[in-house]
Scaffold this motif. Structure first.
Motif, mmCIF file in Angstrom:
data_model
loop_
_atom_site.group_PDB
_atom_site.id
_atom_site.type_symbol
_atom_site.label_atom_id
_atom_site.label_comp_id
_atom_site.label_asym_id
_atom_site.label_seq_id
_atom_site.Cartn_x
_atom_site.Cartn_y
_atom_site.Cartn_z
ATOM 1 N N GLU A 22 -38.898 -23.875 -16.772
ATOM 2 C CA GLU A 22 -39.764 -22.784 -17.222
ATOM 3 C C GLU A 22 -39.865 -21.711 -16.152
ATOM 4 O O GLU A 22 -40.339 -21.966 -15.046
ATOM 5 N N LEU A 23 -39.415 -20.500 -16.502
ATOM 6 C CA LEU A 23 -39.537 -19.376 -15.568
ATOM 7 C C LEU A 23 -40.760 -18.557 -15.950
ATOM 8 O O LEU A 23 -41.254 -18.637 -17.083
ATOM 9 N N ALA A 24 -41.252 -17.764 -15.008
ATOM 10 C CA ALA A 24 -42.393 -16.884 -15.297
ATOM 11 C C ALA A 24 -42.014 -15.949 -16.444
ATOM 12 O O ALA A 24 -40.855 -15.551 -16.572
ATOM 13 N N ASP A 25 -43.001 -15.586 -17.312
ATOM 14 C CA ASP A 25 -42.629 -14.820 -18.509
ATOM 15 C C ASP A 25 -42.238 -13.387 -18.194
ATOM 16 O O ASP A 25 -41.656 -12.709 -19.025
ATOM 17 N N ASP A 26 -42.538 -12.935 -16.942
ATOM 18 C CA ASP A 26 -42.116 -11.572 -16.595
ATOM 19 C C ASP A 26 -40.879 -11.567 -15.690
ATOM 20 O O ASP A 26 -40.624 -10.581 -15.015
ATOM 21 N N THR A 27 -40.128 -12.658 -15.706
ATOM 22 C CA THR A 27 -38.938 -12.712 -14.860
ATOM 23 C C THR A 27 -37.938 -11.643 -15.297
ATOM 24 O O THR A 27 -37.728 -11.439 -16.496
ATOM 25 N N LYS A 28 -37.336 -10.963 -14.332
ATOM 26 C CA LYS A 28 -36.394 -9.897 -14.662
ATOM 27 C C LYS A 28 -35.134 -10.472 -15.272
ATOM 28 O O LYS A 28 -34.664 -11.545 -14.876
#
Lengths: 660, 660
Positions: A22-28
């Motif tokens: 799970e990556l942060a939802d604002d990951t570029k």
């Protein structure tokens, strides 16, 4: 290797998903693309060669769910090669445990066809975790899109992403079918049998299986003490001077207990193939930071943090802080004694039911305060140890365990020692011990199992409702499972579980001669503990990554230290008993000298015993030696074979020969 | 690698003789032929591939000298290959110590040309010894000519010949030039400097060099204590209650002493390349016997001896015997006390010079008796431990050391403990300690150096005379040297030397606070000890085979045990001192409790200290880690290189690849 999932949602995943990322939802987007490419890239190009897919949740209106959730899987071939890389031990045809090699795969038991089903889920997930953890930066200066997320060649990409919060978590998925089977044989049917340790190991890995093995062993070892304790308690209720025999029993028991456990643990670890497995090279912690410098061992550029600075932080901040907390703990203890005296006085002034209940109130309040202080201190200790900036997880853990143990020990036992040896009031000691033990057990069970279970149920219901609203009748089991498990609590390792057992061991081995029911209470507690721990592992927490372990590590040392303190304490209690004092009516001096002499002999005997009893049983030593011998022989044969092959088939420069 | 010998007696030997092999003079010719062939045979045929020649002494009339004396040498190539086989560590170009490999020979420091002079004499002799020791029986059923000397495949031939007395001895030859240089820099010039440890190691090997290093370290560590001791002794002569400070100093000193030594020893061993060297596979002892059975590890046929039988022998014979000896020792002690009282009474009845001298007589007699008992017991212990039939030399040594240490400890210290804690007579304690210490030192020096030296000189003269009579003016230095060294005493290892230091350490750390001159005496003794030990190694004994050692082994444990006993003893002595007693005029109980509490804290502190201080200094840890890392990297590179070579030049079955 099959997860019990239907893949009707086949757009989601074309392979068996094993691990969720799970990556942060604002990951570029560029960082995501880069990461996925690196994960998918071939191993010879420095990638992890794993399969990875994004999980696409249906669009939602009210609640945004994180779009950056990925599932990771792997081909069978990659898993088998990975098993060799991580040094997995599997059962050989002849029943011994050997390091798996792809070349000899056919000689391993249960290896059929292409190897489908040879590796357990937990093993596959461990291999994938290893693959992700050792995915290293090549020539990237920083993570694409994040100029501040500096990288240097060889840095673990996952650790770096984790340290800055871009990677929120990665965890293995539960396997619903296996879980059902495991939970049925483990805790669903009430039975008088051992736990299915092999199945637990199969599903959760060796670290956790060893914890449950220890829990079981400890509980069984307490049964004789509990059986002796009940008649003691029933017939000598007010006869505190009869406890000498029980103290002697305690002395012997606490020494034998740990020696035998070492051998049991070695036997278990041998059966699971972790006993002779070498420790893997340890990565720096995710949170470790420092100025770029040169690693003195590898000579490579990487962050270094001067150990003198760390020492300063430890000795100038952490140590004073711990001492302050200990002082606070003593202060609270003194307040408790004031309350205690006040309660006793009140009772004596006006003895009725209300005031006799009042007698127990200070102890209960004190027990609750102790638990709260332990919890608060735990957080502070974690913060401080993190701030000390240890390079390796093992060093971090050691400093944390030391901090927490010292405080917990003082916090829990100081009042008992004070009552026993300064006040010499055995009636009060018995009463305090009982209250402390019962209160802390109740609190523990509530905090550890029921509360998280209740929270989890609420959460489950919410997620189910949301999923039903979103997808209507469509069956999307994988999406549902991932969504559910993502929001489950993370199991933080066996630390708290061992800590609880450590304190229980302390209560029993230090003071149970004064309160023989202690062992009974601990046995009862541990039986429910097995069930609640099993339940929490299966249904309350995310599945943890399996963790190879050959022993219970630093806890063995902690328990042994406690058993040494137990020798001293029990000797002192014996010396204080009126029964023994009666033998030396005229002179205290002589009594004390004899007790001290006996104590020294016992301590010496304990050390000799620990030295003489081999930690690994003889038959396992022979098996290990045989394994070493066989592999040496195999190496010799292999060298001879290669040599001959080369001689017969090609013309190599003569220097080449010396490479063997 | 050159022995300083002229080879005018060139018919004797066409190579540099390094090792002498002496067979019984009635050895059958066929056995000799067989042995020589096996020694000369190629390694790939299972031989030792060494050079060996018989030494032919000129015919003699009156005294028969043994005709079956052989000298063994080796080619340079065989030595270099052997250096790799035995796992020798040599200095690399970059200054680190690395395992020597023939392939990388050019990268080692001091390797010039064909490698002449690269290996020291001691190393060459060690390699030859290893070659002889690992010369194994093939399919021979017995030694030719000796049907009773049974052999089985894999049995070390030399061990078997030794066990039945066919092989009398084999020993390395001295190198006269090197010896001259070494003895000059070691003990010929009186100087205030350190011993040439590197040269000692070069000539005698690491085991002996570590002993001398320890001796030196111990002596230097005693200097501060001696310096404090002198004014104490001079100004507080009759003031026994002032010893508290000195006891505290002892406490700290004995703990720090051993911790620092561990680090020094690691530093020395790293510099000599033995620290990270792996232990070689241990051969069964020469004297080990048993019925033919199957080794559970290798599965091969070889003699096995049930460990239950050995346990029976240990617990039913050895242990009772040791206890009996201890009882005897106590009995002798009691007789000594009777004598002591008689002497004191005589003195008090009639105080004059004769009776005041008489005061010291019982102690002197007792000291002599103790030494004699120690010697006798030593022989008995060796006999018993041999009879216990241990399979490995290390297990034999451990049982022997344990037996000898327990008895020596009781024998030497029991009377002192009795005087200190039962009689509580500090004047007598001081007097006994002084007499014991001085008498045993004088006895030791005489027994250890002067007596053997005197015997040796007589023998030398006889041999020289005989040689001169036999050979007239002919110069036959090799023959003479061999004849001389064959008859020299064999150095039996560092056991007795460490034992002596162990007892001295005991006197100093246990009781020196009552007799501050003890440290001064030990320093003086050790200074002469260095010289006499150096002399005896160079001129009294045969040269011993060098023995790789990374530490002082079981003696570290023995010294640490002594230092724990020292903590207890010093605390007790402090508690007994009038000075401390004055603080607790009314209650002994309180004093004892406080002393016991302090003692416990000190012991705990000692253990924590031993745990916290790393045994290997940081900078050496880094170097070792770097070495590990480098060899891993090199392995990776090598695998890649081999892989490419094979891919490019030959067509091997695909399974072949997995051998790497």
């Amino acid at each position: 290797m099959q997860l019990g999932l239907s893949f009707s949602d086949s757009d989601v995943s074309s392979f068996t998903p094993l691990v969720v990322l799970e990556l942060a939802d604002d990951t570029k987007a560029e960082a995501i693309t880069w990461l996925l490419n690196r994960i998918r890239d071939k191993q010879q190009n420095g990638g992890a060669e794993l399969l990875v897919n994004q999980l696409l949740f249906p669009a939602q209106d009210d609640q945004k769910s994180n779009p950056n959730v990925f599932v990771v899987g792997s081909t069978l071939q990659r898993l088998l090669n990975g098993a060799e890389d991580v040094g997995l031990f599997k059962e050989f045809q002849d029943g011994t445990m050997r390091g798996f090699t792809y070349a000899n795969r056919e000689s391993f038991k249960d290896f059929n066809g292409d190897g489908e089903g040879f590796l357990s889920d937990a093993e596959c997930q461990y291999i994938i975790k290893h693959g992700l953890d050792t995915l290293r930066a090549k020539n990237e200066q920083h993570v694409p899109g994040y100029p501040k997320l500096k990288l240097y060649p060889g840095k673990s990409v996952v650790r770096r992403l984790q340290s800055k919060g871009v990677l929120i978590q990665y965890f293995p998925l539960h396997n619903k079918e296996d879980l059902k089977r495991l939970s049925f044989s483990w805790y669903k049917k009430f039975k008088l049998s051992f736990q299915p340790l092999d199945d637990i190991r199969h599903y959760f890995g060796e670290g956790l299986a060893l914890y449950f093995g220890f829990l079981e062993y400890f509980t069984f070892a307490l049964v004789p003490m509990a059986l002796i304790g009940i008649p003691y308690y029933l017939f000598d209720w007010e006869d505190y001077d009869k406890y000498v025999l029980f103290a002697v029993f305690n002395l012997v028991w606490s020494t034998v207990f740990l020696e035998v456990w070492k051998r049991c643990s070695a036997t278990l670890a041998y059966g699971w193939g972790t006993l002779s497995r070498k420790k893997a090279f340890e990565e720096p912690r995710a949170g470790f930071h420092g100025a770029l410098g040169f690693n003195p061992v590898t000579g490579r550029e990487e962050p270094v943090y001067p150990s003198s600075k760390r020492q300063l932080r430890i000795y100038l901040v952490s140590v004073p802080f711990v001492l302050l907390c200990l002082y606070l703990s003593f202060y609270v203890m003194m307040v408790y004694f004031d309350m205690e005296f006040w309660a006793i006085n009140t009772y004596h002034e006006n003895p009725n039911i209300a005031t006799s209940i009042l007698l127990f109130v200070p102890s209960i309040i004190y027990a609750v305060v102790i638990e709260i202080m332990n919890l608060l201190y735990r957080c502070a200790a974690e913060f401080l140890t993190d701030w000390e900036n240890h390079r390796l997880e093992s060093s971090f853990q050691n400093h944390l365990v030391l901090k927490v143990l010292v405080f917990n020990f003082v916090n829990c036992f100081a009042s008992l020692f004070y009552i026993a040896f300064v006040m010499q009031n055995m009636v009060l000691l018995r009463q305090s011990l009982a209250t402390l033990l019962i209160t802390s057990q109740i609190l523990n069970q509530v905090m550890e199992a029921f509360l998280p279970y209740w929270l989890q149920r609420r959460r489950n219901k919410k997620v189910h409702k949301r999923m039903r609203r979103l997808m209507g009748d469509k069956e999307l089991p994988l999406l549902g499972q991932v969504q559910l498990e993502t929001e489950m609590n993370t199991y933080l390792g066996t630390f708290d579980d061992y800590l609880e057992q450590f304190l229980l061991f302390g209560y029993v081995s230090l003071f149970s001669c004064v309160y023989p029911l202690a062992a009974v209470l601990v046995v009862l507690n541990n039986i429910t503990e097995v069930y609640s721990d099993a339940f929490k592992m299966c249904h309350v927490f995310k599945r943890p990554f399996s963790e190879p372990a050959a022993n219970i590590g630093v806890w063995q040392l902690a328990f042994e230290t406690m058993s040494i303190i137990a020798v001293v304490t029990n000797c002192a209690l014996i010396g204080l008993s009126p029964q023994v004092k009666a033998y030396f009516p005229e002179s205290d001096t002589q009594l004390i000298l004899i007790v001290v002499a006996i104590e020294h002999v016992l301590l010496a005997f304990k050390f000799i015993l620990a030295f003489v009893i081999p930690d690994v049983p003889k038959h396992i030593q022979v098996k290990l030696a045989k394994l070493d011998f066989d592999s040496l022989e195999a190496l010799k044969k292999r060298v001879r074979y290669v040599w001959n092959k080369i001689l017969t088939c090609c013309n190599l420069p003569s220097a080449f020969f010396f490479f063997f």
